[in-house]
Design an enzyme around this catalytic site. Structure first.
Site, PDB file in Angstrom:
ATOM      1  N   GLY A   1      -1.687  -3.482   5.095  1.00 28.28           N
ATOM      2  CA  GLY A   1      -0.283  -2.486   5.046  1.00 28.28           C
ATOM      3  C   GLY A   1       0.784  -3.635   5.125  1.00 28.28           C
ATOM      4  N   SER A   2       0.630  -4.496   6.288  1.00 26.17           N
ATOM      5  CA  SER A   2       1.767  -5.458   6.622  1.00 26.17           C
ATOM      6  C   SER A   2       1.986  -6.060   5.550  1.00 26.17           C
ATOM      7  CB  SER A   2       1.302  -6.180   7.692  1.00 26.17           C
ATOM      8  OG  SER A   2       1.234  -5.297   8.950  1.00 26.17           O
ATOM      9  N   ALA A   3       1.081  -6.653   4.694  1.00 22.13           N
ATOM     10  CA  ALA A   3       1.390  -7.545   3.601  1.00 22.13           C
ATOM     11  C   ALA A   3       2.221  -6.781   2.537  1.00 22.13           C
ATOM     12  CB  ALA A   3      -0.021  -8.090   2.985  1.00 22.13           C
TER      13      ALA A   3
ATOM     14  N   ASP B   1       2.482  -7.646  12.198  1.00 21.38           N
ATOM     15  CA  ASP B   1       2.027  -8.695  11.469  1.00 21.38           C
ATOM     16  C   ASP B   1       2.935  -9.127  10.238  1.00 21.38           C
ATOM     17  OD1 ASP B   1      -0.354  -8.961  12.920  1.00 21.38           O
ATOM     18  OD2 ASP B   1      -1.520  -7.616  11.760  1.00 21.38           O
TER      19      ASP B   1
ATOM     20  N   LYS C   1      -4.244 -11.643   5.539  1.00 20.74           N
ATOM     21  CA  LYS C   1      -4.167 -12.686   6.714  1.00 20.74           C
ATOM     22  C   LYS C   1      -5.754 -12.618   7.482  1.00 20.74           C
ATOM     23  CE  LYS C   1      -3.876 -10.015  10.378  1.00 20.74           C
ATOM     24  NZ  LYS C   1      -5.017  -9.878  11.408  1.00 20.74           N
TER      25      LYS C   1
ATOM     26  N   ALA D   1      -8.134  -0.983   5.836  1.00 15.66           N
ATOM     27  CA  ALA D   1      -8.520  -0.660   7.270  1.00 15.66           C
ATOM     28  C   ALA D   1      -9.370  -1.918   7.752  1.00 15.66           C
ATOM     29  CB  ALA D   1      -8.946   0.678   7.581  1.00 15.66           C
TER      30      ALA D   1
ATOM     31  N   MET E   1      -7.292  -7.310   7.893  1.00 17.19           N
ATOM     32  CA  MET E   1      -6.608  -8.137   7.178  1.00 17.19           C
ATOM     33  C   MET E   1      -5.135  -7.900   6.794  1.00 17.19           C
ATOM     34  SD  MET E   1      -9.791  -9.435   4.733  1.00 17.19           S
ATOM     35  CE  MET E   1      -9.258 -11.191   4.498  1.00 17.19           C
ATOM     36  N   ALA E   2      -4.523  -7.047   7.639  1.00 17.77           N
ATOM     37  CA  ALA E   2      -3.150  -6.684   7.532  1.00 17.77           C
ATOM     38  C   ALA E   2      -2.688  -6.343   6.057  1.00 17.77           C
ATOM     39  CB  ALA E   2      -2.361  -7.850   8.111  1.00 17.77           C
TER      40      ALA E   2
END
Length: 309
Positions: free
Chosen positions: A115-117, A149, A20, A109, A112-113
């Site tokens: 880890g959330s993706a 996110d 993202k 890091a 762009m998220a």
């Protein structure tokens, strides 16, 4: 002897999930709860991680990582995928024994998220593989407990985000936008960027975060030039304060012909909006030649969120 349906069911599943970027990120001062309230426009772009979830026996649970910067990514409880497994297990009130492999392409890091993706992909994969049939509302609730996110990465496309980013409203978006995503070998810690934002804005009056109507109209009309002049990131000054060399990268992108350049989220990835895919390809080459970044790839958006392959 006939095998039962559970034995015949697939024991692994792969989910593709996008990165993202934030077309607009407005940040309120630090609240008494220790969080910043946000108003943002999330935009999912065509850079993907692939997450494979497998059913295993108790004691065989594992998280593994391959692909870009795999050696720098935790495989313990510090990985949001582990938290995703924990939260979905709590919700369904049963243990989940899973081996999860993440193949990384989203910058580490990089704002762009990534880890959330991966957490969103794990939630989708577990729901399907274990045949839980959780509703969208249940998936959103689980995702919101994992990270701010994560709910957006379940859905993708373009959406307004409020609160900590987890309160979502879809945005009408006509036509694709074309981007160059420029990265470097260094990362930026999201907590450090927010701390620097707090430092830079100390004693300043900050209005309640709101998204401009002009940006939403530009997206609805599919006008990249109008989108470009309405890109904004309240965290950009903090990211540039911590990594001043990003100023050269932003300047190089605009000199190469980008309509606009902006730090993505908490950075340090910078994204450049381009007129079309041809312009994006040319600008990516120019950025690599400038020596201001270590990688520059083209992408488009919006794209859907986590989806089973």
């Amino acid at each position: 002897m006939t095998a039962n349906l559970q034995e015949l069911a697939p024991k692994h599943i792969s989910v593709r999930v996008p990165a993202k970027i934030n077309l607009s990120l407005k940040v309120a001062p630090l609240g008494e709860d220790g969080f910043h309230q946000l108003a943002t426009v999330f935009h999912a772009v065509s850079i993907y991680d692939e997450v494979t979830v497998s059913m295993v026996k108790p004691g065989q649970e594992e998280i593994s990582v391959g692909g870009n910067n795999a050696e720098k990514i935790p495989t313990n409880k510090d990985n949001l995928v582990s938290k995703a497994v924990t939260e979905i297990a709590k919700h369904v009130n049963q243990p989940i024994h899973a081996r999860i492999h993440i193949n990384k392409s989203i910058p580490l890091a990089g704002g762009m998220a990534g880890g959330s993706a991966d957490a969103a992909a794990a939630i989708i994969g577990i729901n399907h593989l274990w045949d839980f049939h959780l509703t969208i509302d249940e998936l959103n609730l689980i995702a919101s407990k994992v990270g701010s996110d994560v709910p957006f990465l379940l859905h993708g496309n373009t959406a307004l985000g409020y609160g900590r980013g987890e309160q979502l409203t879809p945005v009408l978006h006509r036509d694709s936008l074309h981007w160059v995503i420029a990265t470097n070998n260094f990362g930026l810690s999201t907590p450090e960027v927010y701390a620097e934002f707090d430092h830079l804005t100390k004693d300043k009056e900050i209005p309640d975060p709101e998204i401009s109507l002009e940006l939403l109209q530009a997206l609805a009309h599919g006008n990249p030039n109008e989108v470009a002049i309405n890109l904004v990131n309240d965290l950009q000054a903090a990211a540039l304060s911590l990594k001043p060399e990003l100023r050269r990268l932003l300047r190089a992108g605009e000199e190469a012909g980008a309509l606009a350049g902006i730090v993505s989220g908490s950075g340090p990835t910078c994204v450049f909006l381009c007129l079309d895919d041809t312009a994006a390809s040319d600008i990516a080459i120019d950025l690599l030649s400038s020596g201001t970044c270590t990688a520059a790839v083209t992408a488009y958006g919006p794209v859907p969120g986590a989806r089973i392959k």
